[in-house]
Design an enzyme around this catalytic site. Structure first.
Site, PDB file in Angstrom:
ATOM      1  N   GLY A  45     109.894  55.268   0.055  1.00 47.14           N
ATOM      2  CA  GLY A  45     109.439  54.517   1.223  1.00 47.14           C
ATOM      3  C   GLY A  45     108.208  53.721   0.843  1.00 47.14           C
ATOM      4  O   GLY A  45     107.430  54.148  -0.021  1.00 47.14           O
ATOM      5  N   GLN A  50     100.617  48.956   2.016  1.00 40.17           N
ATOM      6  CA  GLN A  50     100.478  49.534   0.674  1.00 40.17           C
ATOM      7  C   GLN A  50     100.551  48.489  -0.443  1.00 40.17           C
ATOM      8  O   GLN A  50     100.287  48.791  -1.600  1.00 40.17           O
ATOM      9  CB  GLN A  50     101.563  50.588   0.424  1.00 40.17           C
ATOM     10  CG  GLN A  50     101.397  51.824   1.288  1.00 40.17           C
ATOM     11  CD  GLN A  50     102.449  52.855   0.954  1.00 40.17           C
ATOM     12  OE1 GLN A  50     103.568  52.772   1.428  1.00 40.17           O
ATOM     13  NE2 GLN A  50     102.086  53.808   0.100  1.00 40.17           N
ATOM     14  N   CYS A  92     102.285  60.398  -1.403  1.00 38.20           N
ATOM     15  CA  CYS A  92     102.206  58.995  -0.998  1.00 38.20           C
ATOM     16  C   CYS A  92     101.908  58.160  -2.233  1.00 38.20           C
ATOM     17  O   CYS A  92     101.055  58.544  -3.044  1.00 38.20           O
ATOM     18  CB  CYS A  92     101.098  58.839   0.039  1.00 38.20           C
ATOM     19  SG  CYS A  92     100.862  57.132   0.577  1.00 38.20           S
ATOM     20  N   LEU A  93     102.595  57.023  -2.373  1.00 35.77           N
ATOM     21  CA  LEU A  93     102.370  56.155  -3.531  1.00 35.77           C
ATOM     22  C   LEU A  93     100.922  55.678  -3.596  1.00 35.77           C
ATOM     23  O   LEU A  93     100.422  55.350  -4.663  1.00 35.77           O
ATOM     24  CB  LEU A  93     103.311  54.944  -3.480  1.00 35.77           C
ATOM     25  CG  LEU A  93     104.806  55.232  -3.656  1.00 35.77           C
ATOM     26  CD1 LEU A  93     105.617  53.956  -3.485  1.00 35.77           C
ATOM     27  CD2 LEU A  93     105.098  55.876  -4.998  1.00 35.77           C
ATOM     28  N   HIS A 134     106.154  59.075   8.197  1.00 33.94           N
ATOM     29  CA  HIS A 134     105.158  58.709   7.179  1.00 33.94           C
ATOM     30  C   HIS A 134     104.923  57.190   7.171  1.00 33.94           C
ATOM     31  O   HIS A 134     103.784  56.726   7.162  1.00 33.94           O
ATOM     32  CB  HIS A 134     105.644  59.205   5.808  1.00 33.94           C
ATOM     33  CG  HIS A 134     104.704  58.948   4.671  1.00 33.94           C
ATOM     34  ND1 HIS A 134     104.049  59.960   3.999  1.00 33.94           N
ATOM     35  CD2 HIS A 134     104.325  57.801   4.060  1.00 33.94           C
ATOM     36  CE1 HIS A 134     103.290  59.432   3.046  1.00 33.94           C
ATOM     37  NE2 HIS A 134     103.446  58.121   3.056  1.00 33.94           N
ATOM     38  N   GLU A 135     106.016  56.420   7.199  1.00 36.37           N
ATOM     39  CA  GLU A 135     105.880  54.950   7.135  1.00 36.37           C
ATOM     40  C   GLU A 135     105.313  54.391   8.435  1.00 36.37           C
ATOM     41  O   GLU A 135     104.505  53.463   8.413  1.00 36.37           O
ATOM     42  CB  GLU A 135     107.223  54.293   6.793  1.00 36.37           C
ATOM     43  CG  GLU A 135     107.840  54.709   5.449  1.00 36.37           C
ATOM     44  CD  GLU A 135     106.868  54.682   4.280  1.00 36.37           C
ATOM     45  OE1 GLU A 135     105.942  53.851   4.271  1.00 36.37           O
ATOM     46  OE2 GLU A 135     107.010  55.523   3.372  1.00 36.37           O
ATOM     47  N   HIS A 138     101.679  54.796   8.404  1.00 36.06           N
ATOM     48  CA  HIS A 138     101.028  53.762   7.587  1.00 36.06           C
ATOM     49  C   HIS A 138     100.734  52.516   8.422  1.00 36.06           C
ATOM     50  O   HIS A 138      99.676  51.910   8.296  1.00 36.06           O
ATOM     51  CB  HIS A 138     101.930  53.335   6.421  1.00 36.06           C
ATOM     52  CG  HIS A 138     101.704  54.101   5.150  1.00 36.06           C
ATOM     53  ND1 HIS A 138     100.478  54.187   4.542  1.00 36.06           N
ATOM     54  CD2 HIS A 138     102.563  54.802   4.361  1.00 36.06           C
ATOM     55  CE1 HIS A 138     100.589  54.908   3.426  1.00 36.06           C
ATOM     56  NE2 HIS A 138     101.835  55.304   3.297  1.00 36.06           N
TER      57      HIS A 138
END
Ligand SMILES: [Zn+2]
Length: 169
Positions: A45, A50, A92-93, A134-135, A138
């Site tokens: 994702g 990000q 998380c990236l 999660h997204e 963000h």
């Protein structure tokens, strides 16, 4: 085009993103680039903040290229229903190398627009439900570490600050 991933510490990750209003070729190109960038970073994702773009847009593929139908584009997404509870390690990236167990709803229904501006609803369970939450977080300027204990979060931030000082972040 592959974007580099913005890391924790950059303010773009902690402010609410702006709604997408133009469903044009630029948006389609951005979505394509986001999938490419997500796969390159080995993620399932990726939200636009990000890559430094404060727009309410995210891409998800919990099968990581296995099922083309699993490629989801979430434009202006909203959570409309949640059910159950589930605790799983989450990462998380934008916070690489760290993972912590996070309790979230196990089943989640999302309402979002596709690349053409058409609204759709989709229900996901387990990993997909987690990705939706999660997204969407963000896009509201919220990171998964806001769901862990203050103690764990402070410890993590201290370790990140050390990495920053050492130029390794
Ligand atoms: Zn993330």
């Amino acid at each position: 085009m592959i974007y580099s991933i913005v890391k924790f510490g950059n303010s773009v990750l902690e402010k609410p993103a702006e709604s997408v209003t133009a469903f044009d070729d630029d948006l389609k190109k951005l979505v394509e680039d986001m999938f490419e960038s997500m796969y390159e970073a080995k993620g399932v994702g990726l939200a636009a903040p990000q890559i430094g773009i404060s727009k309410r847009l995210a891409v998800v593929d919990v099968t990581f290229k296995e099922d083309p139908k699993a490629k989801l584009v979430l434009v202006n997404p909203e959570i409309v229903h949640t059910e159950g509870k589930h605790t799983q390690p989450e990462g998380c990236l934008s916070i690489p190398e760290f993972r912590e167990p996070v309790t979230r709803a196990r089943k989640v229904t999302i309402r979002a627009q596709d690349m053409n501006g058409n609204w759709y609803e989709k229900t996901g369970e387990d990993l997909l439900a987690r990705a939706f939450l999660h997204e969407t977080d963000h896009l509201n300027g919220r990171l998964y570490i806001s769901h862990i204990s203050a103690l764990k979060r402070d410890l993590m931030k201290r370790r990140i600050r050390k990495l920053m000082k050492a130029g390794e972040w």
